[in-house]
Design an enzyme around this catalytic site. Structure first.
Site, PDB file in Angstrom:
ATOM      1  N   GLU B  60       0.813  -1.223   0.000  1.00 49.41           N
ATOM      2  CA  GLU B  60       0.000   0.000   0.000  1.00 49.41           C
ATOM      3  C   GLU B  60       0.846   1.274   0.000  1.00 49.41           C
ATOM      4  OE1 GLU B  60      -0.671  -2.655   1.837  1.00 49.41           O
ATOM      5  OE2 GLU B  60      -2.686  -3.268   1.230  1.00 49.41           O
ATOM      6  N   HIS B 129     -11.681  -5.388   8.408  1.00 54.18           N
ATOM      7  CA  HIS B 129     -12.204  -5.245   7.047  1.00 54.18           C
ATOM      8  C   HIS B 129     -13.551  -4.538   7.021  1.00 54.18           C
ATOM      9  CE1 HIS B 129      -9.216  -8.412   6.379  1.00 54.18           C
ATOM     10  NE2 HIS B 129      -9.245  -8.115   5.105  1.00 54.18           N
TER      11      HIS B 129
END
Lengths: 334, 333
Positions: B60, B129
C-alpha cells in the site's frame, strides 16, 4: 589512490563543475549553520558536510529533465541538481521569496522545474515518490530517470522495500541511491542492520546492487551514469550504495555521544573536497588559481544569498491559510 | 433515465475519463486480471491493457507513494486501496506526503491523485475489514474526502475528482455497490464537491446521513412519515469540503438534527458536524444534537454482535423520537 580511471578522460568543464558544486554545498552548509546561530534561520539544520560527493556525483550524471527525491539532509542534493543558494537560504530563513514561500523550510524544499520533487522530513518518504515519477516517464515513453536519495536508515523502512520490489517488477527507470553514512541518526548501522553492505539487498529484488566510494565524486558519477543508462534502456532499477560519512552531527547541536572524535578525524582525512582538489592539481588538469577563483565566486554568491535572505520580506501572516488546495470553497479557505 | 449500479457507475466514470484523458490510469491490488475484488474494474484490463490497468504487489505504501510521484510528474492516477482498513498501511504517504505536497511546496505542486477505497461493514468481515475511516483523514488538511451514496453521485463525484488538481480520498461503501439508480449518460456529467444533496424534504427534523447510511436514513424517514413526522434527509456527499450552508439552512428550518454514520461515534464525522452546528446554529436548536453511529468498539464478526455495534434503522427511529420529545436519553458508550 582512487579506483576510478584518470580524470583526464573527463571534460575539464565537468571536473570544474564538480568542484564548484561540492564547494558551494560545503560553504552553503557552513553559512547556514552560522546563520542558524545568528538567528536568521529559525529551524533545524541537518547538514551534509562531508557528503558533497554523493550529491554532486549523482546529480551531474543525470540530465536536467531527470528528477530526484531528497531527504532531511537534502541541501546538497538540491544544490547539486541546480537549486539556487539565494532561494534556498531565503526558504531556510522562512521568507516570502524562498522556494516554498516560507511554508516548507529546510526539510521540504522543492523545485519542479529543476526536477527536485522535494526534500522530505520522513525517512524513506521520497523513495516511492521517485518510483512513481519513473512510472510516469515509462508510461509516456520518455527516456527520463528518477533518482531517490536516501540513507542507510531509510533502507530499513518498508517504503524502500515496497518501492524497490514494485519498480523491479515494472522495470522502472529509477535509481535507488543510498548514502550510507554509517549512522541512522544516532544509531550505528551495525546496531540496526545485520548485513555489511546494503547493496546486497538488491539481489532480493532482482536488480543490480553497486557499492561505490561515496567520497569520490567521480566514482559516484560513473556509478550513476551507468545506472541511468541502464534505466533509460528499459533495463530497470539499480541500487547504489555510496559509502560516506557525515562530518558534523545529525543536527547542529547533536552531542554525538554515539561516535568517537577519533572516528570523525579519520573520516576527515577522506573529506571528498580536499581529496578531489588534490587530485585535480596532481593530474595537472587545472591550476590552483582557477580553483581559488571558483572558491572566491562561491563566497561572493553566498554573501549575496545571505543578504538576499536577510532583506527578503517575511510572509504575510494570513498567507498561512492559502495553498492547501487548488481552490477555495464557498469563499472560504478550507 | 437508464439505471445502473453504484459499482457500474464507478467503472463508467473511470473508463470515460481514461478514454478522454491519456494521463488517467488505474493501479492497485487485483484491479486488473481479477477485475477488483468487488468487481468494480471488471473488463477494464481488456479495454485499456496492462499499461493503464496495473496490478500491483500488496504494497500500500508503494501504491499510494507511486501514485503521488506519477501525479507530480503529470499523470492522473487512480489508485485503489482494497479496504479502508488498509489505508493505515499507507499512512505516511497519505498523511505526510500526499496531503502536504501542495502546501509544503508553497502551492507549486498539483496533486491530481484519486485514492479509491472501500469503506464500511459488508457483514461478518470483522474488525480489520469493516471500518469507516473517513474521519481519520478529515483531521488532515490537504485531502478532499468524498462519500458518495448513490450511483449518480458515485459517477459524478469521481469524475470531478479525476478532473481536479487535489488529492481525493474516495470512499465507496461496500453495501452500496449493488445499489441501482438513474445515472446520466452524458460524458460531462459531474457532481461538484462541497454541495450537499437534500434527499428528502421535511420540516420536523434533519437527518444528516453519510455514505452507506443514506438509504437507511431514507427508509427510517418513510416510517417516520407514517407517524406524521417529516424528516429532511441530507447527504453531504463530500465531507471535505463540507457544505455547511445547506446544513445550517435545514437546521434553521427544523430545529432538530441528528447525524448518522457508520464510523465510530467518538470523533467520527458526526463529531465535527455537531460542533459546527453547535457553533453556528445553536439559536435554532430545539433539542440536543444527536449522533447515531457505530459504538466505540471494534466491529465484531458474529452477526448478532455486529448488529449491536453498527447503527441500525431502529436507532435512527429512536433518535428521531427523542428529538421530537426534546429529551435526550443518555446513550451508553
Amino acid at each position: 589512490m582512487d579506483a576510478t580511471k584518470s580524470l583526464s578522460s573527463y571534460p575539464t568543464s565537468l571536473l570544474l563543475e564538480m568542484f564548484r558544486r561540492m564547494t558551494l554545498i560545503r560553504e552553503f552548509e557552513l553559512r547556514a549553520i552560522e546563520e542558524r546561530h545568528r538567528g536568521l534561520i529559525p529551524g533545524f539544520i541537518h547538514s551534509c558536510v562531508g557528503q558533497e560527493a554523493t550529491a554532486v556525483g549523482a546529480c551531474l550524471a543525470l540530465n536536467p529533465d531527470d528528477v530526484i527525491t531528497s531527504t532531511h539532509r537534502g541541501h546538497g542534493h538540491l544544490i547539486a541538481k541546480g537549486g539556487e543558494a539565494r532561494y534556498m537560504m531565503a526558504e531556510l530563513a522562512g521568507r516570502q521569496p524562498g522556494y516554498c514561500l516560507g511554508r516548507g523550510g529546510s526539510l521540504h524544499i522543492s523545485d519542479f522545474n529543476l526536477g527536485i520533487l522535494g526534500a522530505n522530513g520522513i525517512v524513506g518518504g521520497g523513495i516511492p515518490i521517485a518510483a512513481g515519477a519513473a512510472l510516469a516517464f515509462k508510461m509516456r515513453g520518455e527516456r527520463r530517470v528518477a533518482l531517490a536519495f536516501f540513507g542507510d536508515g531509510a533502507a530499513n523502512e518498508g517504503a524502500f522495500h515496497e518501492a524497490a520490489n514494485q519498480s523491479a517488477v515494472w522495470k522502472l527507470p529509477v535509481i535507488f541511491f543510498c548514502e550510507n553514512n554509517l549512522y541512522g541518526e544516532g544509531t550505528a548501522m551495525h546496531r540496526s542492520t545485520a548485513i555489511q553492505n546494503l547493496a546486497d539487498r538488491a539481489v532480493a529484488y532482482g536488480f543490480p546492487g553497486v557499492i561505490v566510494d561515496g567520497n569520490d565524486v567521480v566514482a559516484v558519477y560513473e556509478a550513476v551514469r551507468q545506472a541511468a543508462e541502464r534505466a533509460r534502456n528499459g533495463e530497470g532499477p539499480t541500487l547504489i550504495e555510496a559509502k560516506t560519512y557525515r562530518l558534523r552531527g545529525h543536527y547542529e547541536g547533536d552531542p554525538q555521544v554515539y561516535r568517537t572524535p577519533q572516528e570523525v578525524e579519520e573520516w576527515k582525512r577522506r573529506d571528498p573536497i580536499p581529496r578531489f582538489r588534490a587530485r585535480l592539481l596532481q593530474e595537472q588538469l587545472v591550476d590552483e588559481s582557477t580553483l581559488e577563483e571558483i572558491q572566491g565566486e562561491i563566497m561572493a554568491q553566498l554573501d549575496e544569498a545571505v543578504l538576499f535572505a536577510k532583506q527578503a520580506s517575511q510572509p504575510q501572516s494570513e498567507d498561512a491559510l492559502y495553498g492547501v488546495y487548488a481552490d477555495i470553497h464557498n469563499g472560504l479557505v478550507f | 433515465m437508464r439505471e445502473i449500479t453504484y459499482s457500474e457507475a464507478i467503472r463508467e466514470a473511470m473508463s470515460e475519463e481514461m478514454r478522454r484523458d491519456p494521463r488517467v490510469f488505474l493501479m492497485g491490488e487485483d484491479v486488473g486480471v481479477f477485475g477488483g475484488v468487488w468487481g468494480v474494474s471488471a473488463g477494464m484490463l481488456q479495454e485499456f491493457g496492462e499499461e493503464r490497468v496495473r496490478d500491483t504487489a500488496i504494497s500500500e505504501t508503494a501504491i499510494v507513494g507511486m501514485g503521488l510521484g506519477a501525479a507530480l510528474c503529470g499523470m492522473r492516477p487512480i489508485v485503489e486501496i482494497m479496504f479502508a482498513d488498509f489505508l493505515m498501511c499507507a499512512g505516511d504517504q497519505i498523511v505526510n506526503q500526499v496531503a502536504k505536497a501542495r502546501y509544503m511546496s508553497g502551492g507549486k505542486a498539483d496533486v491530481p491523485l484519486v485514492i479509491r477505497v472501500t469503506t464500511g461493514a459488508p457483514g461478518s468481515a470483522a474488525a480489520q475489514h469493516s471500518q469507516s475511516a473517513e474521519s481519520w483523514f478529515m483531521n488532515v488538511p490537504g485531502l478532499k474526502i468524498a462519500v458518495p451514496a448513490t450511483p449518480a453521485d458515485a459517477k459524478g463525484l469521481l469524475k470531478t475528482a479525476l478532473r481536479g488538481r487535489d488529492p481525493v480520498l474516495f470512499f465507496e461503501h461496500k453495501m452500496l455497490y449493488a445499489l441501482r439508480g438513474p445515472v446520466p449518460e452524458d460524458e460531462n456529467f459531474t457532481v461538484p464537491f462541497g454541495e450537499a444533496a437534500i434527499r428528502r424534504s421535511g420540516d420536523d427534523l434533519t437527518i444528516i446521513a453519510i455514505g452507506g447510511m443514506v438509504p437507511k436514513a431514507l427508509q427510517a424517514a418513510e416510517k417516520l412519515a407514517q407517524e406524521g413526522i417529516q424528516a429532511e434527509v441530507i447527504d453531504p456527499r463530500t465531507l471535505v469540503p463540507l457544505d455547511v450552508p445547506t446544513l445550517l439552512e435545514s437546521v434553521a428550518k427544523t430545529g432538530r438534527v441528528m447525524i448518522v454514520h457508520e464510523a465510530h461515534r467518538r470523533s467520527g464525522p458526526g463529531a465535527e458536524i455537531a460542533a459546527i452546528l453547535a457553533e453556528q446554529a445553536v439559536e435554532y436548536l430545539d433539542a440536543p444534537i444527536l449522533r447515531v453511529a457505530a459504538k466505540n468498539v471494534p466491529i465484531p464478526y458474529s452477526p448478532s454482535l455486529e448488529q449491536t455495534v453498527l447503527p441500525q434503522e431502529e436507532d435512527i427511529l429512536r433518535a428521531a423520537h427523542e428529538l421530537m420529545r426534546g429529551v435526550k436519553v443518555a446513550e451508553p458508550l
